[in-house]
Scaffold this active site. Structure first.
Site, PDB file in Angstrom:
ATOM      1  N   HIS A   1      -0.423  53.646  48.656  1.00 11.47           N
ATOM      2  CA  HIS A   1       0.296  53.243  49.864  1.00 11.47           C
ATOM      3  C   HIS A   1      -0.664  52.932  51.001  1.00 11.47           C
ATOM      4  CE1 HIS A   1       3.239  55.647  47.568  1.00 11.47           C
ATOM      5  NE2 HIS A   1       4.135  54.830  48.086  1.00 11.47           N
TER       6      HIS A   1
ATOM      7  N   HIS B   1       1.821  61.373  41.034  1.00  4.78           N
ATOM      8  CA  HIS B   1       1.951  60.342  40.001  1.00  4.78           C
ATOM      9  C   HIS B   1       0.725  60.386  39.103  1.00  4.78           C
ATOM     10  CE1 HIS B   1       5.305  58.414  42.056  1.00  4.78           C
ATOM     11  NE2 HIS B   1       4.628  58.543  43.171  1.00  4.78           N
TER      12      HIS B   1
ATOM     13  N   ASN C   1      17.927  59.320  50.912  1.00  3.61           N
ATOM     14  CA  ASN C   1      18.348  60.103  52.083  1.00  3.61           C
ATOM     15  C   ASN C   1      18.998  59.178  53.109  1.00  3.61           C
ATOM     16  OD1 ASN C   1      15.299  59.277  52.250  1.00  3.61           O
ATOM     17  ND2 ASN C   1      15.979  59.400  54.374  1.00  3.61           N
TER      18      ASN C   1
ATOM     19  N   MET D   1       8.341  52.814  52.948  1.00  2.00           N
ATOM     20  CA  MET D   1       6.931  52.654  53.331  1.00  2.00           C
ATOM     21  C   MET D   1       6.115  51.913  52.270  1.00  2.00           C
ATOM     22  SD  MET D   1       6.336  56.552  54.629  1.00  2.00           S
ATOM     23  CE  MET D   1       7.582  57.426  55.594  1.00  2.00           C
ATOM     24  N   SER D   2       6.789  51.133  51.440  1.00  2.00           N
ATOM     25  CA  SER D   2       6.045  50.451  50.366  1.00  2.00           C
ATOM     26  C   SER D   2       6.674  49.094  50.089  1.00  2.00           C
ATOM     27  CB  SER D   2       6.087  51.306  49.092  1.00  2.00           C
ATOM     28  OG  SER D   2       7.402  51.356  48.575  1.00  2.00           O
TER      29      SER D   2
ATOM     30  N   SER E   1       8.769  56.359  43.405  1.00  2.00           N
ATOM     31  CA  SER E   1       9.228  57.738  43.274  1.00  2.00           C
ATOM     32  C   SER E   1      10.445  57.815  42.359  1.00  2.00           C
ATOM     33  CB  SER E   1       9.641  58.295  44.640  1.00  2.00           C
ATOM     34  OG  SER E   1       8.584  58.161  45.539  1.00  2.00           O
TER      35      SER E   1
ATOM     36  N   HIS F   1      10.255  65.325  52.565  1.00  2.00           N
ATOM     37  CA  HIS F   1       9.824  64.696  51.322  1.00  2.00           C
ATOM     38  C   HIS F   1      10.498  65.364  50.121  1.00  2.00           C
ATOM     39  CE1 HIS F   1       7.407  62.287  48.698  1.00  2.00           C
ATOM     40  NE2 HIS F   1       6.800  63.337  48.172  1.00  2.00           N
TER      41      HIS F   1
ATOM     42  N   TYR G   1      -0.233  53.898  54.019  1.00  2.00           N
ATOM     43  CA  TYR G   1      -0.379  55.079  54.890  1.00  2.00           C
ATOM     44  C   TYR G   1      -1.446  56.049  54.397  1.00  2.00           C
ATOM     45  CZ  TYR G   1       2.800  57.363  51.513  1.00  2.00           C
ATOM     46  OH  TYR G   1       3.389  57.839  50.367  1.00  2.00           O
ATOM     47  N   GLU G   2      -1.925  55.866  53.164  1.00  2.00           N
ATOM     48  CA  GLU G   2      -2.990  56.740  52.664  1.00  2.00           C
ATOM     49  C   GLU G   2      -4.353  56.324  53.218  1.00  2.00           C
ATOM     50  OE1 GLU G   2      -1.926  58.006  48.261  1.00  2.00           O
ATOM     51  OE2 GLU G   2      -1.174  56.005  48.719  1.00  2.00           O
TER      52      GLU G   2
ATOM     53  N   ALA H   1      11.719  54.480  46.633  1.00  2.00           N
ATOM     54  CA  ALA H   1      12.734  55.341  47.249  1.00  2.00           C
ATOM     55  C   ALA H   1      12.855  54.883  48.695  1.00  2.00           C
ATOM     56  CB  ALA H   1      12.293  56.790  47.185  1.00  2.00           C
TER      57      ALA H   1
HETATM   58  N1  HPA Z   1      12.046  56.358  55.807  1.00  2.00           N
HETATM   59  C1  HPA Z   1      10.916  55.801  55.340  1.00  2.00           C
HETATM   60  N2  HPA Z   1      10.540  55.882  54.071  1.00  2.00           N
HETATM   61  C2  HPA Z   1      11.333  56.546  53.217  1.00  2.00           C
HETATM   62  C3  HPA Z   1      12.527  57.159  53.640  1.00  2.00           C
HETATM   63  C4  HPA Z   1      12.895  57.050  55.020  1.00  2.00           C
HETATM   64  O1  HPA Z   1      13.951  57.570  55.467  1.00  2.00           O
HETATM   65  N3  HPA Z   1      13.076  57.734  52.532  1.00  2.00           N
HETATM   66  C5  HPA Z   1      12.245  57.474  51.504  1.00  2.00           C
HETATM   67  N4  HPA Z   1      11.180  56.752  51.901  1.00  2.00           N
END
Ligand code: HPA
Length: 266
Positions: A77, A55, A229, A205-206, A25, A241, A79-80, A107
């Site tokens: 990913h 993307h 974040n 998550m990656s 990201s 997101h 999770y997809e 990210a």
């Molecule tokens: N948690 C999990 N995955 C993320 C986060 C988070 O806070 N921020 C960006 N990807």
């Protein structure tokens, strides 16, 4: 695997990439700026056909400051709903194309309370909390051994090199441990507390599946997270997101210049 490699080689006129990059990201634009040849994933045999949300979903080849680079513009990913072996297949292909060093970007949420949104973090190690491992299944001895050592995935000299690059650019850089959860839900505050107790600095998550496979294949791995974040419970703000996208957008010029500086220094 042979037909994937044959197909890609038929498109790249003898180009032998030495560096691979997976653009997370906020960094996708990098491949727009440096694009000599682009192949959509949808055309590549063995690659996941579905679109990558937000993307482009293409493999981009470019010579950048004399370095031959192959970039994944957009990643898939876990999770997809794709399998671990599907999402890490491109890493094995990069290895077979000649890649020696893989730069992974993402990210991530800040578990470490001293981190601030838009900080950049060099990954020094990771915790795989995804509940599975991309190497499960029959072993391909042509790529690596059954029980690969994992004691230095993110090589100390490459962490140092990335730190020096940040210094040269006057970027205040963070270093830390990346904790991978499967997603797609963000974590609970209790889970983030657990991650912190375990030694994590950032959560995402990656990246970990690709890092495990790259290390297994004998590639050098560099990981850079853009802190998008405060992780769950670290601040009162609810996670979204759109916040992740907004913050990575703010950091993208610094992120791009750091990656470019690392590429030059390799
Ligand atoms: N948690 C999990 N995955 C993320 C986060 C988070 O806070 N921020 C960006 N990807």
């Amino acid at each position: 695997m042979e037909n994937t490699i044959e197909f890609i080689k038929s498109k790249i006129n003898g180009f032998v990439p030495e560096v691979g990059m997976i653009l997370g990201s906020g960094l996708g634009e990098f491949a727009d700026e440096y694009c000599d040849i682009a192949i959509p994933y949808s055309e590549i045999p063995g690659f996941i056909k579905s679109n990558v949300a937000g993307h482009k979903g293409r493999l981009v080849f470019s010579e950048i400051d004399g370095k031959k680079v192959v970039m994944m513009q957009g990643r898939n990913h876990y999770y997809e709903g794709h399998s671990m072996s599907e999402i890490t297949y491109p890493v094995k292909i990069m290895k077979k194309l000649g890649v020696k060093t893989l730069i992974l970007t993402n990210a991530a949420g800040a578990v470490n309370e001293s981190f601030r949104p838009a900080d950049l973090m060099i990954i020094t190690d990771h915790i795989n909390f995804m509940g599975t491992n991309p190497l499960i299944g029959p072993n391909d001895d042509s790529l690596g051994e059954r029980f690969p050592d994992m004691s230095e995935i993110y090589k100390k000299d490459l962490v140092k090199l990335a730190e020096k690059c940040a210094e040269r650019l006057y970027i205040d850089i963070q270093k830390g441990v990346y904790f991978a959860s499967s997603g797609p839900s963000y974590e609970t505050p209790a889970e983030i507390n657990m991650a912190r107790i375990m030694g994590a600095d950032a959560v995402g998550m990656s990246t970990v599946p690709e890092a495990i496979v790259a290390n297994y294949c004998g590639m050098n791995v560099i990981g850079i997270s853009c802190i998008s974040n405060a992780a769950s419970g670290v601040s009162d703000v609810k996670l979204s997101h759109s916040e992740v996208i907004e913050t990575t957008d703010k950091a993208k010029n610094r992120f791009k210049s750091l990656v470019l500086e690392i590429l030059k220094a390799l």
